[in-house]
Design a protein around this motif. Structure first.
Motif, PDB file in Angstrom:
ATOM      1  N   HIS A  72      -8.838  34.605   2.484  1.00 36.13           N
ATOM      2  CA  HIS A  72     -10.241  34.433   2.100  1.00 36.13           C
ATOM      3  C   HIS A  72     -10.355  33.199   1.219  1.00 36.13           C
ATOM      4  O   HIS A  72      -9.822  33.166   0.107  1.00 36.13           O
ATOM      5  N   GLY A  73     -11.023  32.160   1.720  1.00 37.14           N
ATOM      6  CA  GLY A  73     -11.260  30.955   0.936  1.00 37.14           C
ATOM      7  C   GLY A  73     -12.519  31.127   0.107  1.00 37.14           C
ATOM      8  O   GLY A  73     -13.504  31.698   0.576  1.00 37.14           O
ATOM      9  N   LEU A 100     -13.069  37.504   6.290  1.00 43.90           N
ATOM     10  CA  LEU A 100     -11.616  37.396   6.166  1.00 43.90           C
ATOM     11  C   LEU A 100     -11.045  36.953   7.504  1.00 43.90           C
ATOM     12  O   LEU A 100     -11.551  37.349   8.554  1.00 43.90           O
ATOM     13  N   ALA A 107     -10.172  29.251   6.347  1.00 45.35           N
ATOM     14  CA  ALA A 107     -10.497  29.717   4.999  1.00 45.35           C
ATOM     15  C   ALA A 107     -10.813  28.524   4.092  1.00 45.35           C
ATOM     16  O   ALA A 107     -11.677  28.612   3.218  1.00 45.35           O
ATOM     17  N   MET A 128      -7.670  30.081  -2.429  1.00 43.85           N
ATOM     18  CA  MET A 128      -7.861  31.110  -1.414  1.00 43.85           C
ATOM     19  C   MET A 128      -6.994  32.303  -1.781  1.00 43.85           C
ATOM     20  O   MET A 128      -6.011  32.170  -2.513  1.00 43.85           O
TER      21      MET A 128
END
Length: 180
Positions: A72-73, A100, A107, A128
């Motif tokens: 997840h960025g 996600l 991300a 991230m």
């Protein structure tokens, strides 16, 4: 292999450095789609948050749902709150839910919307997370496309590692190739 870099400022969070094996695995996943000629991992930290871990385990006490690891960025400025409070589906910038996926480059497109400080070499800092997740279609989670999930429940996600990295501003916008 982590490249040693001079910090641009104080540490983003007080987190625990990941152990050597974990750092090696996370680094491999990260560089599957990120170009090591342009992007440097600054640190990989373990997110230690017992309340998030307890909530994640309580959401599936019989361990019936399949668990996944995703990336997840996020904007640099949000990383501290995510490590402390978890991912909140109500605070999604695009729509309700947290997105996600499995590709670091994808991300990064979200992380690049809010870079952190600039290093002496001109690269910017980004963040991230590696996230444990238990998607549940019956509860509204959905696979959007090619392994990208929209998660609607905070308790089915647990950030477990934070990756802080440095990249040029243009990175991700001009990269062409196997980005997924």
């Amino acid at each position: 292999q982590l490249k040693k870099r001079a910090k641009a400022g104080p540490s983003l969070l007080s987190t625990t450095p990941a152990n050597e094996l974990t750092a090696e695995v996370v680094t491999k996943i990260f560089y599957e789609t990120m170009d090591s000629d342009h992007v440097d991992i600054v640190s990989i930290s373990t997110v230690v948050n017992p309340s998030l871990s307890a909530a994640f385990c309580a959401c599936d006490p019989d361990n019936k749902r399949k668990e996944h690891l995703f990336l997840h960025g996020t904007r640099y400025q949000y990383a501290g709150a995510i490590a402390k409070e978890g991912l909140d589906p109500g605070k999604g910038a695009l729509s309700p839910g947290v997105f996600l996926g499995g590709l670091a480059l994808k991300a990064h497109t979200y992380a690049s919307k809010g870079p952190g400080p600039q290093d002496e070499d001109g690269k910017r800092r980004y963040t991230m997370f590696v996230v444990r997740a238990r998607p549940c279609l019956k509860s509204g989670d959905s696979e959007r496309s090619f392994g990208v999930w929209r998660m609607l429940a905070k308790e089915r996600m647990q950030p477990i590692f934070l990756i802080e990295y440095a990249a040029p501003d243009w990175y991700g916008r001009r990269v062409v190739g196997n980005a997924g």
